[in-house]
Design a protein around this motif. Structure first.
Motif, PDB file in Angstrom:
ATOM      1  N   GLY A   1     -37.438  35.047  16.948  1.00 26.76           N
ATOM      2  CA  GLY A   1     -36.166  34.904  17.555  1.00 26.76           C
ATOM      3  C   GLY A   1     -35.225  33.680  16.700  1.00 26.76           C
ATOM      4  N   GLY A   2     -35.570  33.654  15.381  1.00 29.97           N
ATOM      5  CA  GLY A   2     -35.387  32.732  14.339  1.00 29.97           C
ATOM      6  C   GLY A   2     -34.241  33.198  13.427  1.00 29.97           C
ATOM      7  N   SER A   3     -33.540  32.605  12.559  1.00 35.91           N
ATOM      8  CA  SER A   3     -32.658  33.140  11.682  1.00 35.91           C
ATOM      9  C   SER A   3     -32.700  32.244  10.184  1.00 35.91           C
ATOM     10  N   VAL A   4     -32.542  33.157   9.087  1.00 31.17           N
ATOM     11  CA  VAL A   4     -32.366  32.697   8.122  1.00 31.17           C
ATOM     12  C   VAL A   4     -31.139  32.610   7.492  1.00 31.17           C
ATOM     13  N   PHE A   5     -30.623  31.222   6.905  1.00 30.80           N
ATOM     14  CA  PHE A   5     -29.054  31.023   6.736  1.00 30.80           C
ATOM     15  C   PHE A   5     -29.198  31.139   5.086  1.00 30.80           C
ATOM     16  N   TRP A   6     -28.488  31.700   4.299  1.00 34.91           N
ATOM     17  CA  TRP A   6     -28.348  31.775   2.848  1.00 34.91           C
ATOM     18  C   TRP A   6     -27.143  31.312   2.199  1.00 34.91           C
ATOM     19  N   LYS A   7     -27.252  30.474   1.395  1.00 38.22           N
ATOM     20  CA  LYS A   7     -25.922  29.860   0.588  1.00 38.22           C
ATOM     21  C   LYS A   7     -26.181  30.204  -0.796  1.00 38.22           C
ATOM     22  N   VAL A   8     -25.830  31.142  -1.530  1.00 35.26           N
ATOM     23  CA  VAL A   8     -25.846  31.652  -2.794  1.00 35.26           C
ATOM     24  C   VAL A   8     -24.546  31.598  -3.408  1.00 35.26           C
ATOM     25  N   PRO A   9     -23.854  30.837  -3.744  1.00 32.96           N
ATOM     26  CA  PRO A   9     -22.528  31.091  -4.313  1.00 32.96           C
ATOM     27  C   PRO A   9     -22.290  31.635  -5.673  1.00 32.96           C
ATOM     28  N   ASP A  10     -23.202  31.732  -6.650  1.00 34.36           N
ATOM     29  CA  ASP A  10     -22.981  32.206  -7.846  1.00 34.36           C
ATOM     30  C   ASP A  10     -24.017  33.216  -7.965  1.00 34.36           C
ATOM     31  N   SER A  11     -23.558  34.806  -7.995  1.00 31.19           N
ATOM     32  CA  SER A  11     -24.438  35.778  -8.213  1.00 31.19           C
ATOM     33  C   SER A  11     -24.738  36.161  -9.903  1.00 31.19           C
ATOM     34  N   THR A  12     -24.217  35.496 -10.678  1.00 31.91           N
ATOM     35  CA  THR A  12     -24.416  35.418 -12.273  1.00 31.91           C
ATOM     36  C   THR A  12     -25.620  34.516 -12.603  1.00 31.91           C
ATOM     37  N   LEU A  13     -26.076  33.852 -11.663  1.00 28.07           N
ATOM     38  CA  LEU A  13     -26.803  32.914 -12.261  1.00 28.07           C
ATOM     39  C   LEU A  13     -28.511  33.050 -12.682  1.00 28.07           C
ATOM     40  N   ARG A  14     -28.734  32.717 -13.831  1.00 24.61           N
ATOM     41  CA  ARG A  14     -30.198  33.083 -14.290  1.00 24.61           C
ATOM     42  C   ARG A  14     -30.770  31.877 -14.369  1.00 24.61           C
ATOM     43  N   VAL A  15     -32.247  31.780 -14.428  1.00 24.58           N
ATOM     44  CA  VAL A  15     -33.019  30.779 -14.759  1.00 24.58           C
ATOM     45  C   VAL A  15     -34.070  30.806 -15.663  1.00 24.58           C
ATOM     46  N   LEU A  16     -34.489  30.116 -16.232  1.00 24.56           N
ATOM     47  CA  LEU A  16     -35.786  30.449 -17.206  1.00 24.56           C
ATOM     48  C   LEU A  16     -37.176  30.000 -16.407  1.00 24.56           C
TER      49      LEU A  16
END
Length: 225
Positions: free
Chosen positions: A99-114
């Motif tokens: 009965g839980g929820s996961v909230f997502w906030k990922v504004p930049d879909s082009t972001l790449r990390v090393l």
């Protein structure tokens, strides 16, 4: 000689327990995804198959120890959105079950990390599973995953509404008393993040717990399909 043998034994125990911890985490997630696919009466969705494939690949790399001891020069530009999409497919069914929820906030879909893609998935999965256990006795069972950028680094926050952390000073110590199984999850996660030139830390909050991951941005940042 006895002291050297004792240290060698301790180090061997740490390495073996680290590998087994990661295998356990990935097998647990694979079981959840498999059960979700098995219970469906409709045809399997492509994204669920992709999530299962990501977990299996991660498990095979743990078995071959490829995730440990990688040099910075061998890291790659990992599309952060893709890793988080795989994570969403893997963890959301188990949160819905309680009965839980996961909230997502990922504004930049082009972001790449090393980083290393499958190592990064293991870090995220460990934090999400810790939060899932922490909210079991809470009235509100939520996990918030947010991404922002600051000073050429990606900053991810995993914040839950669980029972909180009793002793933050011991969070990243292995084999601590009262920890789940060996207490290695956060220890290994921080080792992996630091091997990418990043950092994993606990951030005090009024209720629940919050963990912050900082990762260096990949210099050749590009849009991906």
């Amino acid at each position: 000689e006895q002291e050297n043998l004792r240290q060698l034994s301790n180090h061997s125990r740490l390495v073996a327990a680290a590998v087994l911890h990661e295998v356990r985490n990935l097998c647990s997630a694979i079981s959840v995804v498999y059960a979700n696919l098995k219970d469906r009466n409709e045809p399997c969705r492509v994204e669920e198959i992709q999530g299962l494939e990501a977990l299996i690949t991660g498990l095979s790399r743990v078995a071959s120890l490829e995730l440990y001891g990688r040099e910075r020069g061998s890291l790659e530009g990992v599309p952060l959105q893709q890793v988080l999409d795989d994570l969403r497919i893997i963890i959301e069914p188990s949160w819905q079950e309680i009965g839980g929820s996961v909230f997502w906030k990922v504004p930049d879909s082009t972001l790449r990390v090393l980083a290393d893609r499958y190592g990064l998935m293991q870090v995220f999965l460990n934090l999400a599973q810790n939060s899932h256990r922490a909210v079991q006795a809470s009235a509100a069972r939520n996990l918030s995953i947010r991404v922002e950028t600051c000073n050429q680094r990606a900053v991810l926050r995993f914040e839950d509404t669980g029972c909180g952390v009793r002793d933050p000073q011991r969070l990243f110590q292995p084999f601590q008393q009262g920890a789940d199984v060996t207490g290695l999850g956060l220890f290994i996660s921080r080792v992996l993040v630091r091997s990418y030139g990043g950092e994993l830390r606990f951030q005090p909050v009024e209720t629940g717990s919050s963990f912050v991951i900082e990762l260096p941005l990949f210099a050749g940042r590009k849009t991906y399909a």
